[in-house]
Every structure is written in structure tokens, then in C-alpha cells.
Design an enzyme around this catalytic site. Structure first.
Site, PDB file in Angstrom:
ATOM      1  N   CYS A 163       0.830  -1.205   0.000  1.00 21.94           N
ATOM      2  CA  CYS A 163       0.000   0.000   0.000  1.00 21.94           C
ATOM      3  C   CYS A 163       0.864   1.255   0.000  1.00 21.94           C
ATOM      4  O   CYS A 163       1.721   1.424   0.869  1.00 21.94           O
ATOM      5  CB  CYS A 163      -0.925  -0.003   1.215  1.00 21.94           C
ATOM      6  SG  CYS A 163      -2.034   1.428   1.254  1.00 21.94           S
TER       7      CYS A 163
ATOM      8  N   ASP B  79      -2.147  -3.764 -14.177  1.00 20.83           N
ATOM      9  CA  ASP B  79      -2.634  -3.374 -15.505  1.00 20.83           C
ATOM     10  C   ASP B  79      -3.313  -4.485 -16.302  1.00 20.83           C
ATOM     11  O   ASP B  79      -3.461  -4.367 -17.518  1.00 20.83           O
ATOM     12  CB  ASP B  79      -1.504  -2.797 -16.368  1.00 20.83           C
ATOM     13  CG  ASP B  79      -0.901  -1.545 -15.784  1.00 20.83           C
ATOM     14  OD1 ASP B  79      -1.533  -0.944 -14.888  1.00 20.83           O
ATOM     15  OD2 ASP B  79       0.222  -1.169 -16.193  1.00 20.83           O
TER      16      ASP B  79
END
Length: 339
Positions: free
Chosen positions: A63, A184
Site C-alpha cells: 500500500c 494493468d
């Protein structure tokens, strides 16, 4: 993803996160964010004892959010491998029969990839069932494309480790460590290209599934699916129905449903129908110029204006009150507030 300390303290909003619908398990994982080994160990023990639906406990080492980073959580652990190892050992000692996994990034800074050496240490000391690598650094956040070449290199490290274990008679009966690539994946081509790469066992899909919830249907079909506006509205209706069932049909419940539905729309509006694309494959980070849909509803569903997202929620949840306000929290949507 849940924060370890609020879990230990029994905070209700945090304990809503490890809960799962019956259709989500087995296979439901809980990700823990923690900065110290005792936090993660106690949270793992509590989840093991208090839940029956968790199939995986994952340590969040990826994160990039500043608040967590300053507290030594998330991607801050990438620069503190000794602490990361202590946390993993603590989780393994406390998680019962729930396997422990870890998710990392390529590193904290651009041009300074550290994941390969970190993975080598995790394999030797961490005793994890799986390692997931997001192909970006913390500094990158979501800018530029994920580095799948580097993901593949790290995957080879894990593969060689597994091969070596299989050859060793003393450790050949221990489970192999799986390696998962992330970043992606937006089409069936992205998925199959990744999983067909030697060393990569599977793929984690995140934003791709938020923007295009039928991505796994595409993967299974092995082709692009051109979802019409009416089909996408059906998905939103299902979402609204579940939200009302969960939060209730009173003003409070409808308000929560509307807010979360707007968050959902802050991702889904980025979908561009295959039938009007100039070229394939689409890329998740591309921002095309303003375009018109094949009908008015398709154009509305593509609006970048949050006021239009509220209008869409009104199709299912009724008129929004004058006091309802919404500001998207996901900066990755390139959203700019009106000033």
C-alpha cells in the site's frame, strides 16, 4: 484489507471487512496492514479463532498511501526486511491452518527495484504460501505501466527456489510457493500472456475488475465482450439490489448504498465499449478524449462528472436528497474537484 490494531480492538467497521458472502468462500482472503509483529500476530490469531470463512491471510507490503507509510505499514516494510520477516513469522505462528501470503511492490523508489532480493529472503525465512508482486514502485503509485518484465524476472527466482526444493529429498514434500503477478491486467490477452509466462502461476486483477466487472468472463471466453449500455445497467441494478439488501431500505441504508455505488461508478465510467474503439487492445491507464456513445445512456455511463454518477444511482435508488454529497476517494481516477 483491514488494519491490524482496529481488528484487535474489536472495532465494528473493521470487523465488517473480514466478513464474506457465502458465495465468496472458500477462496476468501483477508489482507492485514501492520507495522509490528505483535500486531499482525494477534490480528492473525483473532481472525483464525473468530472466523470460519477465511482461506488466506495476506500481509500488505504494497500500500503506497502516505498515512500508512508514515506509520511503518504497507510499502514501508519493503525497506525494513528484518521487521517484515518477524511479522511473517508471527503471523505463521498464530494463523492456525490458514496459509500466510505476502503482497509487495518492486520497491519504494523508481529505478531502485528491491523486490528480487526481498523475495529471495522471504523464500528462505518467511514460510509463505504465495508471493504477489505489483509491478510498480511506491513512488510510481499508478503512473506508467506495470513492469511485467521485472515481474517475470522475480517469478524466475521463485521457480528456481521451488525446483531446488523438489530436488532436495528432505524438503520435497513441503508445499511449493506460488508466485502471482499484478498490474494493468485489463483484457483476456493481458491475463493469458501473463499466466503463459514461465514462473508466473497466476494473476491478481484489481482495477481491471472494477472498471470492467466481466473481465473474468472475457478470460474464460478468450475474446473481447462488447457490453451494451443495457447490459451494464443490469450489472448496476444487481449492485443496487444487493446494497439495499445489505444496508436496508431506510434513508440511512439508501444513503450508504448510493455512496458506495458512486464509488463503483468512479471506476466503471472509464470503460470504453469495444465496438467504438479505434484500436485494440485497450490499456487501463489511457485517457481518451471525450467521446460519444452509441446511444445517450452509453454516453451518460462514460461521464467523468460525479453529478452524472449521482443521476445514474437515482435510476435504482430514487431521488438523492439535497444534502447528499459525494467526492471520489480514489485519486487514480484522475478526478479533479470543482472549485
Amino acid at each position: 484489507m483491514a488494519l491490524a490494531v482496529p481488528l484487535i480492538q474489536g472495532t465494528n467497521p473493521e470487523w465488517a471487512l473480514p466478513k464474506a458472502h457465502c458465495s465468496e468462500y472458500p477462496g476468501f482472503g483477508v489482507q492485514i496492514a501492520a507495522s509490528k509483529h505483535w500486531m499482525a500476530a494477534k490480528a492473525a490469531e483473532t481472525i483464525y479463532k473468530e472466523t470460519s470463512n477465511v482461506s488466506e491471510l495476506n500481509l500488505n507490503c504494497g500500500c503506497p498511501i502516505d498515512l500508512l507509510y508514515r506509520q511503518g505499514q504497507g510499502s514501508a516494510l519493503l525497506d525494513q526486511p528484518s521487521r517484515l520477516m518477524r511479522i511473517l513469522r508471527g503471523m505463521n505462528a498464530s494463523s492456525g491452518d490458514i496459509p500466510v501470503t505476502v503482497k509487495i511492490r518492486t520497491g519504494t523508489k523508481d529505478g531502485k527495484n528491491t523486490a528480487k532480493s526481498l523475495v529471495e529472503r522471504v523464500l528462505k525465512e518467511g514460510d509463505v504460501a504465495a508471493i504477489t508482486l505489483h509491478g510498480r514502485s511506491r513512488q510510481q503509485r499508478y503512473t506508467r505501466e506495470a513492469d511485467w518484465e521485472y515481474i517475470s524476472e522475480v517469478g524466475q527466482v521463485v521457480k528456481q527456489w521451488n525446483d531446488k526444493k523438489e530436488e532436495d529429498k528432505e524438503s520435497s514434500d513441503t508445499p511449493r510457493t506460488f508466485f502471482v503477478g499484478n498490474g494493468d491486467v485489463f483484457t483476456h490477452l493481458d491475463w493469458h500472456t501473463a499466466v503463459d509466462t514461465d514462473g508466473i502461476d497466476s494473476v491478481m486483477v484489481a482495477r481491471g475488475a472494477l472498471i470492467k466487472p466481466w473481465i473474468f468472463e472475457e478470460v474464460e471466453a478468450g475474446q473481447y465482450l462488447d457490453k451494451s449500455a443495457s447490459e451494464r445497467l443490469d450489472i448496476l441494478k444487481t449492485y443496487a439490489d444487493f446494497a439495499i439488501e445489505h444496508w436496508g431500505s431506510d434513508d440511512y441504508g439508501v444513503g450508504l448504498a448510493r455512496r458506495f455505488m458512486c464509488e463503483f461508478l468512479s471506476f466503471t465510467h472509464r470503460y470504453i465499449p469495444v465496438g467504438i474503439l479505434e484500436r485494440l487492445p485497450p490499456k487501463i491507464n489511457e485517457r481518451p478524449p471525450k467521446w460519444m456513445g452509441r446511444n445517450d445512456m452509453e454516453t451518460l455511463l462514460a461521464s467523468t462528472d460525479y453529478k452524472d454518477w449521482i443521476k445514474i444511482t437515482e435510476l435504482f435508488l430514487g431521488k438523492a436528497g439535497e444534502d447528499f454529497q459525494f467526492i471520489p476517494k480514489h485519486k487514480s481516477n484522475a478526478y479533479e474537484q470543482d472549485r
